[in-house]
Motif scaffolding. Structure first.
Motif, PDB file in Angstrom:
ATOM      1  N   GLY A  26      30.255 -31.091 114.370  1.00  0.00           N
ATOM      2  CA  GLY A  26      30.372 -32.038 115.558  1.00  0.00           C
ATOM      3  C   GLY A  26      30.761 -31.481 116.784  1.00  0.00           C
ATOM      4  N   ARG A  27      31.804 -30.443 116.873  1.00  0.00           N
ATOM      5  CA  ARG A  27      32.091 -29.708 118.031  1.00  0.00           C
ATOM      6  C   ARG A  27      30.901 -29.061 118.884  1.00  0.00           C
ATOM      7  NH1 ARG A  27      37.920 -26.912 116.842  1.00  0.00           N
ATOM      8  NH2 ARG A  27      39.071 -28.796 116.035  1.00  0.00           N
ATOM      9  N   LEU A  28      30.055 -28.515 118.124  1.00  0.00           N
ATOM     10  CA  LEU A  28      29.007 -27.715 118.571  1.00  0.00           C
ATOM     11  C   LEU A  28      28.019 -28.728 119.301  1.00  0.00           C
ATOM     12  CD1 LEU A  28      27.716 -24.953 119.158  1.00  0.00           C
ATOM     13  CD2 LEU A  28      26.796 -24.930 116.681  1.00  0.00           C
ATOM     14  N   GLU A  66      35.796 -29.142 107.250  1.00  0.00           N
ATOM     15  CA  GLU A  66      35.765 -28.182 108.279  1.00  0.00           C
ATOM     16  C   GLU A  66      34.462 -27.653 108.975  1.00  0.00           C
ATOM     17  OE1 GLU A  66      37.748 -23.781 109.876  1.00  0.00           O
ATOM     18  OE2 GLU A  66      37.874 -24.542 107.687  1.00  0.00           O
ATOM     19  N   GLU A 106      28.459 -31.859 120.139  1.00  0.00           N
ATOM     20  CA  GLU A 106      28.949 -32.547 121.408  1.00  0.00           C
ATOM     21  C   GLU A 106      28.863 -31.561 122.678  1.00  0.00           C
ATOM     22  OE1 GLU A 106      33.139 -34.390 122.902  1.00  0.00           O
ATOM     23  OE2 GLU A 106      33.010 -33.701 120.931  1.00  0.00           O
ATOM     24  N   TRP A 107      29.171 -30.465 122.480  1.00  0.00           N
ATOM     25  CA  TRP A 107      29.025 -29.308 123.530  1.00  0.00           C
ATOM     26  C   TRP A 107      27.765 -29.134 124.265  1.00  0.00           C
ATOM     27  CZ3 TRP A 107      26.864 -24.667 125.193  1.00  0.00           C
ATOM     28  CH2 TRP A 107      27.668 -24.073 126.406  1.00  0.00           C
ATOM     29  N   TYR A 159      31.335 -19.390 119.108  1.00  0.00           N
ATOM     30  CA  TYR A 159      30.346 -19.720 118.058  1.00  0.00           C
ATOM     31  C   TYR A 159      29.100 -18.599 118.509  1.00  0.00           C
ATOM     32  CZ  TYR A 159      32.060 -24.307 117.275  1.00  0.00           C
ATOM     33  OH  TYR A 159      32.940 -25.367 116.878  1.00  0.00           O
ATOM     34  N   ASP A 181      33.255 -30.811 110.918  1.00  0.00           N
ATOM     35  CA  ASP A 181      33.984 -30.944 112.024  1.00  0.00           C
ATOM     36  C   ASP A 181      33.613 -29.690 113.071  1.00  0.00           C
ATOM     37  OD1 ASP A 181      36.498 -31.777 113.703  1.00  0.00           O
ATOM     38  OD2 ASP A 181      36.803 -29.603 113.563  1.00  0.00           O
ATOM     39  N   GLN A 182      33.203 -28.689 112.685  1.00  0.00           N
ATOM     40  CA  GLN A 182      32.638 -27.574 113.794  1.00  0.00           C
ATOM     41  C   GLN A 182      31.339 -27.895 113.999  1.00  0.00           C
ATOM     42  OE1 GLN A 182      34.360 -25.244 114.887  1.00  0.00           O
ATOM     43  NE2 GLN A 182      36.152 -25.426 113.747  1.00  0.00           N
TER      44      GLN A 182
END
Length: 327
Positions: A252-254, A246, A256-257, A230, A249-250
């Motif tokens: 959400g991942r960012l 997508e 969460e991290w 990223y 989803d991306q």
């Protein structure tokens, strides 16, 4: 209306109360500003947070179409979505078209969505003067996602990044020399670059543009709030509603991290501090407008500056001296 009742209505999710609350916090009237401060204090006590997504893009890139398609997807998943769309104000008349509800017809009728267009009132930064307060109101009303659309893209449009958790930059394919079309500054703060209109004859051009930006992003210095990979570039088609899942989803991942590594809370604290400093600066400028003696002095000094008999810096220092002396 009683401010406590208004706050209770907003927290209960009453849409009419929500609209009235945003109207109040956007007002410039002095008595309204006092009421707005009281209201925001009550709403902040709710402790609610939403995912704030800022979105900017070049004119004609399809921001409204993307927001509608993206918002419909989110509401279809049971999420409540608020859209704060900022329209540019005329420098001559001060008016704005405020046509976002018309452009987002499907989303404006969705039960889980709320769209609020606001005039920029010539405010630099791509957002309205009180957009931050409107975000606070929407969070207290229980929305899961707040989408903040700016008036355009450029070096002055980066203010939206100071009030959002995720910043999306929307670009169109086949725009000539794409990498020269956007300043480095806004690329450095974007969490994702979305190449829209990746459909029909523009699909292959969109893929090439996406590859160009993906390469450019790899050359930027890595930011501490980003995991590996990223920021990134993706292709989407708001018209055909492809690639939206997508993107979500991306995001959400960012998020969460960043939550897991402490960046989320740290950024929120930094944003709150920045807002505080901005409010103080605005208050100081308001004193210049409200004090008749300072206004008279500024008029006299402005005439001297215009005639060339006084340097601009010297004139400004005299006004600042008056402020330091309390008028």
């Amino acid at each position: 209306m009683n401010i406590t009742e208004l706050a209770e209505g907003v927290i209960a999710g009453d849409r009419r109360m929500l609209a009235r609350a945003i109207t109040l916090v956007e007002s410039r009237r002095k008595d309204h500003r006092r009421d707005a401060a009281e209201l925001l204090g009550l709403l902040a006590a709710s402790g609610r947070q939403a995912l704030r997504i800022g979105l900017s893009g070049t004119p004609g890139v399809g921001k409204s179409t993307f927001i509608e398609s993206f918002g419909m997807m989110l509401t279809g998943q049971g999420l409540r979505v608020a859209v704060l769309a900022v329209d540019p104000s005329s420098a001559r008349s001060g008016g704005s078209i405020l046509g976002d509800k018309t452009r987002m017809d499907r989303l404006s009728r969705a039960p889980g969505a709320f769209i609020r267009p606001s005039p920029s009132q010539s405010q630099l930064g791509g957002v309205a003067r009180r957009t931050r307060d409107a975000v606070t109101v929407c969070e207290a009303a229980g929305f899961d996602v707040v989408l903040i659309e700016t008036v355009g893209v450029g070096q002055s449009e980066t203010m939206v990044a100071q009030m959002s958790d995720i910043f999306l930059l929307l670009l169109a394919p086949a725009g000539g020399d794409e990498l020269q079309g956007v300043k480095r500054g806004i690329m450095e703060i974007a969490d994702m670059i979305l190449i829209n209109k990746a459909d029909g004859e523009l699909k292959s051009a969109a893929q090439r543009t996406c590859a160009d930006y993906a390469g450019a992003l790899r050359l930027l210095r890595k930011r501490p709030q980003d995991p590996e990979g990223y920021p990134r570039a993706l292709t989407v088609s708001a018209m055909e509603e492809r690639g939206l899942n997508e993107v979500w989803d991306q995001i959400g991942r960012l998020v969460e991290w960043r939550r897991a590594n402490g960046h989320w809370d740290r950024t929120r604290r930094q944003q709150a501090t920045s807002w505080f400093h901005d409010e103080v600066r605005v208050g100081v400028l308001a004193r210049l407008d409200e004090d008749p003696q300072i206004q008279a002095a500024m008029t006299d000094l402005a005439e001297q500056v215009g005639r060339g008999t006084l340097a601009v810096s010297a004139a400004a220092e005299r006004i600042l001296d008056r402020l330091r002396r309390g008028g």
